[in-house]
Structures are given as C-alpha cells and as structure tokens.
Design a protein around this motif. Structure first.
Motif, PDB file in Angstrom:
ATOM      1  N   ILE A   6      -8.766   2.557   7.136  1.00  0.00           N
ATOM      2  CA  ILE A   6      -7.802   1.601   6.596  1.00  0.00           C
ATOM      3  C   ILE A   6      -8.126   1.327   5.141  1.00  0.00           C
ATOM      4  O   ILE A   6      -9.283   1.081   4.776  1.00  0.00           O
ATOM      5  CB  ILE A   6      -7.820   0.282   7.393  1.00  0.00           C
ATOM      6  N   ALA A   7      -7.087   1.401   4.293  1.00  0.00           N
ATOM      7  CA  ALA A   7      -7.227   1.038   2.884  1.00  0.00           C
ATOM      8  C   ALA A   7      -7.000  -0.464   2.758  1.00  0.00           C
ATOM      9  O   ALA A   7      -5.972  -0.984   3.186  1.00  0.00           O
ATOM     10  CB  ALA A   7      -6.221   1.805   2.032  1.00  0.00           C
ATOM     11  N   LEU A   8      -7.963  -1.158   2.164  1.00  0.00           N
ATOM     12  CA  LEU A   8      -7.920  -2.614   2.080  1.00  0.00           C
ATOM     13  C   LEU A   8      -7.751  -3.063   0.634  1.00  0.00           C
ATOM     14  O   LEU A   8      -8.567  -2.731  -0.230  1.00  0.00           O
ATOM     15  CB  LEU A   8      -9.219  -3.186   2.658  1.00  0.00           C
ATOM     16  N   ASP A   9      -6.665  -3.786   0.379  1.00  0.00           N
ATOM     17  CA  ASP A   9      -6.464  -4.418  -0.924  1.00  0.00           C
ATOM     18  C   ASP A   9      -7.303  -5.694  -0.928  1.00  0.00           C
ATOM     19  O   ASP A   9      -6.856  -6.751  -0.478  1.00  0.00           O
ATOM     20  CB  ASP A   9      -4.986  -4.718  -1.131  1.00  0.00           C
ATOM     21  N   ALA A  10      -8.522  -5.582  -1.430  1.00  0.00           N
ATOM     22  CA  ALA A  10      -9.460  -6.706  -1.354  1.00  0.00           C
ATOM     23  C   ALA A  10      -9.105  -7.854  -2.290  1.00  0.00           C
ATOM     24  O   ALA A  10      -9.549  -8.982  -2.090  1.00  0.00           O
ATOM     25  CB  ALA A  10     -10.878  -6.222  -1.677  1.00  0.00           C
ATOM     26  N   VAL A  89      -3.527   1.370  -5.530  1.00  0.00           N
ATOM     27  CA  VAL A  89      -4.487   2.385  -5.080  1.00  0.00           C
ATOM     28  C   VAL A  89      -4.559   2.421  -3.560  1.00  0.00           C
ATOM     29  O   VAL A  89      -4.663   3.497  -2.958  1.00  0.00           O
ATOM     30  CB  VAL A  89      -5.873   2.115  -5.707  1.00  0.00           C
ATOM     31  N   SER A  90      -4.476   1.266  -2.910  1.00  0.00           N
ATOM     32  CA  SER A  90      -4.482   1.220  -1.443  1.00  0.00           C
ATOM     33  C   SER A  90      -3.303   2.003  -0.862  1.00  0.00           C
ATOM     34  O   SER A  90      -3.452   2.755   0.105  1.00  0.00           O
ATOM     35  CB  SER A  90      -4.430  -0.230  -0.962  1.00  0.00           C
ATOM     36  N   LEU A  91      -2.133   1.842  -1.463  1.00  0.00           N
ATOM     37  CA  LEU A  91      -0.948   2.560  -0.998  1.00  0.00           C
ATOM     38  C   LEU A  91      -1.059   4.057  -1.304  1.00  0.00           C
ATOM     39  O   LEU A  91      -0.649   4.894  -0.492  1.00  0.00           O
ATOM     40  CB  LEU A  91       0.304   1.978  -1.654  1.00  0.00           C
ATOM     41  N   ASP A  92      -1.611   4.388  -2.462  1.00  0.00           N
ATOM     42  CA  ASP A  92      -1.806   5.805  -2.811  1.00  0.00           C
ATOM     43  C   ASP A  92      -2.701   6.501  -1.779  1.00  0.00           C
ATOM     44  O   ASP A  92      -2.474   7.667  -1.443  1.00  0.00           O
ATOM     45  CB  ASP A  92      -2.441   5.930  -4.197  1.00  0.00           C
ATOM     46  N   LEU A  93      -3.698   5.791  -1.268  1.00  0.00           N
ATOM     47  CA  LEU A  93      -4.609   6.369  -0.272  1.00  0.00           C
ATOM     48  C   LEU A  93      -3.865   6.723   1.018  1.00  0.00           C
ATOM     49  O   LEU A  93      -4.157   7.739   1.654  1.00  0.00           O
ATOM     50  CB  LEU A  93      -5.743   5.389   0.034  1.00  0.00           C
TER      51      LEU A  93
END
Length: 340
Positions: A6-10, A89-93
């Motif tokens: 999971i990509a996390l937008d911290a 960047v999270s969405l790009d991942l």
C-alpha cells in the motif's frame, strides 16, 4: 492472503505523520503480508519508525517527497504544480503497479483530480464515485454514493453508481444487495426528471435488486444496502449527519453538567450511550473509496484520529483482497453488453 503493498500519503490530512505513521505501524503488526511505501517528508517520517522492531522496519520503504498538497489548495493548481507531492507520488506508485492501493487523508478535490488524471477510468465508466459506509440502527452497513466527486449526474451515471455499489458490497459477502435512490419521497411521481429516469434504468436492470426511492430519514434504518445519489445531494446529506452527531454529543455533555439531577441521569445513561457510540462510532466507517478508477484509492477524513486512519488502511486491504476494480470492470462490461 498474498503479499500486499500500500502506498501511504503520510503528509495528508490535518495531522500528517503523527497520525498516519502510528496508524500504519499498528496495521503492519496485524498483517504479516503487508508492506508500506510511505511517501512524504523523510525528516518527519524516519524518526517515527526508528524505534520499532527491525522486522517491521524491513516492511516499510520511505520515499522522500519534497512537496505537500495543502488542505486548502485548488485541485487544478495541485495537479499542475505538485507532481512531487506525497499525494501524487502515492498515486503514481499504484499506476506503476508498485503498490496495489493508495491511502490518503489529504485534500479531497486534489486527490480526485490527481487520481482521475494518473489512474484513468475503467473502460465504460463515465465518472468516478466517492462512496463510504454508514451505520444503521440494526448494526449493518449502508453504502452511499456519490459523496461529492460529481455534483451533477445524469441517469446513466447514477445507474453505473448502482452497479459499482453493488460490487462493493460483495466484500462483506452480501448477496443481492438492496439498491435505492435517495429522493424527496418514496412515490414514483416525486423527484427530478433525472431521478425518475434513473429509477426506470435501475428497475429494468435485472442484475440489480432495486427497491425504489429512499428518503433522507431512511439513511440509517437499514432500508437499503446501497443508496445512490448525485454528489451534491450525497455530500450535503453526509455533512448534515456529521453535524447532527456532533450537536447531540455536545448537548449531552452540556446537560450532564447542569445540575445534580442531570449528573445522576447521565451516570445512569452512560453505559447505554457508550454501547451506542461503539456501534455508531464514525471512526470505524472512515475510509471512502473512489470507485471506477483503474486502481484502489481510499480517502480518509482529514481530521482522522489514529484509530480512524487504521480503518481507512484496512478498507484498502479489503478492496485489494476482493479485487474490487476488476470486479467493477467486469460488471460494467456485462451491463454494456446486455444493453447493446
């Protein structure tokens, strides 16, 4: 369960890493197959994970992102100027298949715009829909969509919302979910032209268990499993419900402090109120899904607590496990085939 990433937008939300990172660490400890790619300011993130067990650290990858999308930023500006932000960047991942889902508590409008641009729509779907579950008086969940992604919708878009909402309920093993349209009355003669035309489409679609119109006072009565509306109506309805819940809580607190009699009453009622709060606690319904995209995107409340943000992450895990985008794509393809 297979391995999950999971990509996390911290950095998203009102609190950023002090909430998102502790929540992620707790979920990480509960799911041995889970890995996070944490996007954001490494100088804020790394100190929060330095003291955890090495076995957990090995399942966290930190990607430094020099930009942050602010909560008040215009979506068009964020899309144009924040290509190195934690949200983007999270969405790009996800688009690059390095992650199976993105979770963010950031600016809703910016997240919608970026997700639409980066991930694109599933074939045949006209618009994405923002959907979340709300509690019913019987302890069940009702899914409501759209909650603000589309202010205006025609009948075909509302029909697609019904199909997508029906697929989403499969992750809670609900067969043949009851589908309703939010309207100003239950009678067929009531409502706008769009609402009436949408009702005819849903009624003609034999793959849907359409039960008719649902009024606002039935949102929490378990009358329907999926309630469809345009984003303007859905957003106003949800914000009104949130405001009412806060007003009731504040009223109870105020009454409990008025005099000795009210304090006694509050003490007697407290166990019942705590039980009701656990059942209706909004934290456990945190995590709105952005349906219709070629990837899983979960939007957390901006002011979410650690516990609430954990539920948003777990919503992403559930949608990965149940392959929600793939199932929605198949359902829409079948609907288009049936119509042709």
């Amino acid at each position: 369960m297979a391995n999950l990433t999971i990509a996390l937008d911290a950095m998203g939300g009102d609190h950023g890493p002090p909430v998102t990172i502790p929540a992620a660490l707790e979920v990480l400890a509960e799911y041995p197959q889970l890995k996070f790619i944490v996007c954001g300011d490494k100088y804020q993130i790394v100190p929060l994970i330095n003291d955890i067990a090495l076995s957990l650290q090995q399942r966290i990858e930190v990607l430094h992102c020099p930009q942050v999308v602010s909560m008040g930023e215009k979506p068009s500006q964020a899309l144009r100027n924040k290509t190195q932000s934690s949200m983007r960047v999270s969405l790009d991942l996800v688009q690059e298949n390095r992650a199976q889902a993105c979770v963010s508590a950031g600016n809703t409008g910016a997240l919608l715009a970026m997700a639409y641009y980066v991930l694109k729509m599933l074939p045949g779907i006209k618009r994405p829909a923002l959907v979340t579950a709300i509690p019913s008086a019987k302890g069940h969940r009702t899914y409501v969509l759209d909650l603000g992604a589309n202010v205006e919708c025609d009948e075909h878009i509302l029909h697609q919302f019904a199909l997508m909402g029906s697929v989403l309920t499969e992750k809670i093993d609900l067969k043949n979910p009851r589908i309703g349209i939010l309207n100003v009355g239950e009678e067929e003669i009531k409502g706008s032209g769009t609402t009436k035309r949408a009702a005819r489409l849903l009624k003609e679609d034999k793959s849907l268990n359409y039960i008719g119109f649902v009024e606002g006072n039935d949102l929490f009565t378990d009358k329907a499993d999926v309630i469809v509306c345009d984003g303007f109506v859905g957003n106003v309805a949800m914000k009104a419900c949130e405001g009412l819940a806060k007003a009731v809580i504040e009223s109870i607190k105020s009454l409990a402090s008025e005099n000795w009699l009210s304090k006694v009453f509050a003490a007697i009622a407290l166990p019942m109120l705590k039980k009701l709060y656990r059942q209706m606690n909004p934290d456990q319904y945190n995590g709105a899904s952005l349906l219709g995209l070629r990837g899983i995107v979960i939007k957390s409340h901006g002011n979410a607590s650690k516990e609430a943000f954990k539920y948003a992450i777990e919503e992403a895990i559930n949608e990965i496990r149940h392959q929600v985008p793939e199932k929605i794509g198949n359902r829409i393809e079948q609907a288009l085939t049936d119509r042709s």
